[in-house]
Scaffold this motif. Structure first.
Motif, PDB file in Angstrom:
ATOM      1  N   ALA A 235       0.834  -1.199   0.000  1.00 19.30           N
ATOM      2  CA  ALA A 235       0.000   0.000   0.000  1.00 19.30           C
ATOM      3  C   ALA A 235       0.871   1.251   0.000  1.00 19.30           C
ATOM      4  O   ALA A 235       0.559   2.240  -0.684  1.00 19.30           O
ATOM      5  N   ALA A 236       1.967   1.224   0.742  1.00 17.93           N
ATOM      6  CA  ALA A 236       2.863   2.378   0.789  1.00 17.93           C
ATOM      7  C   ALA A 236       3.457   2.678  -0.584  1.00 17.93           C
ATOM      8  O   ALA A 236       3.670   3.843  -0.940  1.00 17.93           O
ATOM      9  N   ALA A 237       3.713   1.634  -1.377  1.00 16.91           N
ATOM     10  CA  ALA A 237       4.209   1.858  -2.736  1.00 16.91           C
ATOM     11  C   ALA A 237       3.172   2.607  -3.563  1.00 16.91           C
ATOM     12  O   ALA A 237       3.510   3.502  -4.347  1.00 16.91           O
ATOM     13  N   GLY A 238       1.908   2.254  -3.397  1.00 16.86           N
ATOM     14  CA  GLY A 238       0.848   2.980  -4.088  1.00 16.86           C
ATOM     15  C   GLY A 238       0.753   4.421  -3.624  1.00 16.86           C
ATOM     16  O   GLY A 238       0.575   5.338  -4.443  1.00 16.86           O
ATOM     17  N   TRP A 239       0.893   4.648  -2.314  1.00 19.38           N
ATOM     18  CA  TRP A 239       0.858   6.024  -1.800  1.00 19.38           C
ATOM     19  C   TRP A 239       2.023   6.834  -2.368  1.00 19.38           C
ATOM     20  O   TRP A 239       1.870   8.019  -2.654  1.00 19.38           O
ATOM     21  N   LEU A 240       3.162   6.174  -2.554  1.00 22.37           N
ATOM     22  CA  LEU A 240       4.317   6.875  -3.100  1.00 22.37           C
ATOM     23  C   LEU A 240       4.067   7.307  -4.544  1.00 22.37           C
ATOM     24  O   LEU A 240       4.434   8.412  -4.946  1.00 22.37           O
ATOM     25  N   THR A 241       3.429   6.450  -5.338  1.00 18.51           N
ATOM     26  CA  THR A 241       3.159   6.831  -6.726  1.00 18.51           C
ATOM     27  C   THR A 241       2.208   8.021  -6.809  1.00 18.51           C
ATOM     28  O   THR A 241       2.292   8.828  -7.740  1.00 18.51           O
ATOM     29  N   ILE A 242       1.316   8.142  -5.849  1.00 19.83           N
ATOM     30  CA  ILE A 242       0.376   9.263  -5.849  1.00 19.83           C
ATOM     31  C   ILE A 242       1.064  10.554  -5.419  1.00 19.83           C
ATOM     32  O   ILE A 242       0.723  11.642  -5.882  1.00 19.83           O
ATOM     33  N   SER A 243       2.053  10.440  -4.552  1.00 19.16           N
ATOM     34  CA  SER A 243       2.669  11.608  -3.918  1.00 19.16           C
ATOM     35  C   SER A 243       3.896  12.128  -4.636  1.00 19.16           C
ATOM     36  O   SER A 243       4.324  13.261  -4.388  1.00 19.16           O
ATOM     37  N   ALA A 244       4.487  11.323  -5.519  1.00 19.54           N
ATOM     38  CA  ALA A 244       5.831  11.604  -6.014  1.00 19.54           C
ATOM     39  C   ALA A 244       5.843  12.570  -7.193  1.00 19.54           C
ATOM     40  O   ALA A 244       4.840  12.771  -7.881  1.00 19.54           O
ATOM     41  N   ALA A 245       7.008  13.144  -7.418  1.00 19.00           N
ATOM     42  CA  ALA A 245       7.294  13.979  -8.580  1.00 19.00           C
ATOM     43  C   ALA A 245       8.553  13.454  -9.252  1.00 19.00           C
ATOM     44  O   ALA A 245       9.364  12.755  -8.624  1.00 19.00           O
ATOM     45  N   ALA A 246       8.713  13.791 -10.533  1.00 20.63           N
ATOM     46  CA  ALA A 246       9.843  13.251 -11.297  1.00 20.63           C
ATOM     47  C   ALA A 246      11.181  13.607 -10.671  1.00 20.63           C
ATOM     48  O   ALA A 246      12.133  12.839 -10.753  1.00 20.63           O
ATOM     49  N   GLY A 247      11.271  14.769 -10.030  1.00 18.59           N
ATOM     50  CA  GLY A 247      12.550  15.199  -9.478  1.00 18.59           C
ATOM     51  C   GLY A 247      12.876  14.635  -8.113  1.00 18.59           C
ATOM     52  O   GLY A 247      13.955  14.938  -7.566  1.00 18.59           O
ATOM     53  N   ASP A 248      12.013  13.818  -7.542  1.00 16.46           N
ATOM     54  CA  ASP A 248      12.270  13.263  -6.213  1.00 16.46           C
ATOM     55  C   ASP A 248      13.361  12.191  -6.294  1.00 16.46           C
ATOM     56  O   ASP A 248      13.161  11.137  -6.907  1.00 16.46           O
ATOM     57  N   LYS A 249      14.476  12.456  -5.661  1.00 21.84           N
ATOM     58  CA  LYS A 249      15.600  11.513  -5.732  1.00 21.84           C
ATOM     59  C   LYS A 249      15.258  10.181  -5.091  1.00 21.84           C
ATOM     60  O   LYS A 249      15.863   9.152  -5.408  1.00 21.84           O
ATOM     61  N   GLU A 250      14.281  10.187  -4.185  1.00 24.08           N
ATOM     62  CA  GLU A 250      13.904   8.945  -3.495  1.00 24.08           C
ATOM     63  C   GLU A 250      13.381   7.898  -4.480  1.00 24.08           C
ATOM     64  O   GLU A 250      13.478   6.686  -4.218  1.00 24.08           O
ATOM     65  N   LEU A 251      12.803   8.343  -5.602  1.00 27.79           N
ATOM     66  CA  LEU A 251      12.244   7.381  -6.549  1.00 27.79           C
ATOM     67  C   LEU A 251      13.333   6.504  -7.160  1.00 27.79           C
ATOM     68  O   LEU A 251      13.124   5.310  -7.393  1.00 27.79           O
ATOM     69  N   ILE A 252      14.483   7.088  -7.435  1.00 22.11           N
ATOM     70  CA  ILE A 252      15.587   6.293  -7.975  1.00 22.11           C
ATOM     71  C   ILE A 252      16.047   5.271  -6.939  1.00 22.11           C
ATOM     72  O   ILE A 252      16.278   4.098  -7.256  1.00 22.11           O
ATOM     73  N   ALA A 253      16.154   5.720  -5.688  1.00 21.21           N
ATOM     74  CA  ALA A 253      16.601   4.811  -4.623  1.00 21.21           C
ATOM     75  C   ALA A 253      15.621   3.660  -4.443  1.00 21.21           C
ATOM     76  O   ALA A 253      16.029   2.498  -4.291  1.00 21.21           O
TER      77      ALA A 253
END
Length: 393
Positions: free
Chosen positions: A145-163
């Motif tokens: 569920a947290a992965a789904g919340w991350l997709t809703i909250s994220a932006a392309a420039g968020d370095k956390e997405l690469i990690a």
């Protein structure tokens, strides 16, 4: 009409909101159900400055206090409290875990709303994204569920997405969320990642989604900004067989489909398949744009495409194909045009008459059936002629 006056806040509540002790404010939080709408609105605003009280709530032994705090954080959209909310997902009490789940989902919606209002640099949103990424990498409770919340909250420039995308534990869950979560925020995040020249691998893997929740925003983006606005978009396998994927696509987005298929990274078979689909089901503009595919096809396939179009239930498609019978020398075109001259649609009759006039104006005067290279070809053409004419009558 004048707006109704705002309800006044009773002095005792106003005093607590402004100068009350932590105990008084906590009692107010726990009694939210009995508060007026006006007081509750002011409470949600005031809680943003109550950092000390919130820390006390997260350590409070009474589950009812934690639940009340989680509900308030959710309603107030306090993204900066995301870490505490995610930590509560592992609480030993079921009611606290349930409230934490609802609060995390609400904060994801708040983060998505911030993205829609140019809140990409909002510190609260960034803190919430960082908390979600850390929770995923640590394989915390409800990480799917947290992965789904991350997709809703994220932006392309968020370095956390690469990690997250590169992490062996978090990566597969983030991949699955990008590929399956049917939420406007997820589609927005995926498109923003594909706007990068080197998007995360998870975004590339999810780019082939064909569900309307992603496909429609994708085509709208291409229609508005062009396919070049998504340099990270890989070749799309479904373009080579587009019938099912494009079944529910609005007609005004058909030009975007062709633009996608016309990218240099797409194989020729995808361009042909999309143009043939547009010929059969497209708007007038879509069919005109797709006409070059006819010249790319072998003669038999070209004739079959036009003959199939003559039997469409859309009279505009029939009229369009009628105009091209002579141009592409469809076997038996004189008899076909004569049969189409009696069609129930005025547009088809007009197209047949115009095609006959154009043929008569060509060198040689009267329109004649095309010559064939061999007797075998002639026999095939005669059979096609008889079948098509019989079907049109």
């Amino acid at each position: 009409m004048a707006a109704p006056p705002t309800a006044a806040i009773p002095p005792e509540f106003a005093n607590v909101l402004r100068d009350g002790t932590n105990r008084e404010r906590l009692e107010m939080i726990q009694s939210r159900a009995s508060l007026s709408d006006a007081v509750d609105r002011e409470l949600r605003t005031a809680v943003r400055g109550w950092d000390t009280l919130l820390r006390l709530i997260w350590r409070h032994p009474d589950p009812a206090v934690r639940v009340a705090g989680l509900n308030l954080v959710a309603d107030a959209g306090l993204l900066g409290e995301g870490s505490a909310v995610l930590e509560a997902l592992s609480d030993e009490r079921a009611e606290v875990r349930e409230a934490a789940t609802s609060a995390a989902a609400a904060l994801a919606e708040a983060a998505g709303a911030a993205m829609r209002t140019d809140g990409r640099d909002d510190p609260g949103r960034q803190a919430f994204v960082a908390a979600l990424a850390a929770h995923l990498i640590a394989d915390g409770p409800q990480s799917e569920a947290a992965a789904g919340w991350l997709t809703i909250s994220a932006a392309a420039g968020d370095k956390e997405l690469i990690a997250v995308s590169d992490d062996p534990i978090a990566g597969p869950k983030f991949d699955a969320a990008l590929q399956s979560v049917r939420h406007p925020g997820t589609a927005r995040a995926l498109l923003s990642l594909l706007s990068l020249r080197r998007p995360p691998r998870s975004a590339v893997r999810a780019a082939g989604r064909t569900d309307p929740e992603f496909l429609i925003p994708l085509l709208k983006t291409v229609a508005r900004a062009g396919a070049g606005s998504l340099p990270g978009l890989p070749p799309l396998e479904w373009l080579a067989s587009p019938q099912e994927a494009l079944r529910t696509v609005p007609r005004n987005l058909q030009t975007a489909i062709e633009e996608l298929a016309d990218r240099v990274c797409e194989p020729g078979r995808s361009r042909r398949a999309v143009r043939l689909w547009l010929i059969a089901r497209g708007t007038a503009a879509g069919r005109r744009a797709a006409e070059p595919v006819l010249r790319e096809l072998p003669a038999d396939a070209r004739w079959e495409a036009l003959t199939t179009a003559l039997h469409s239930s859309d009279v505009d498609v029939v009229a369009w194909a009628t105009e091209l019978l002579v141009v592409h020398r469809v076997p038996g075109w004189p008899r076909l045009l004569l049969a189409l001259s009696d069609h129930e649609s005025g547009a088809v009759r007009a197209a047949a008459a115009a095609a006959l006039r154009d043929a008569a104006d060509q060198p040689g005067g009267r329109p004649r059936p095309p010559r064939f290279a061999s007797s075998r070809s002639a026999g095939s053409g005669a059979t096609s002629d008889r079948r098509a004419t019989a079907a049109l009558r």
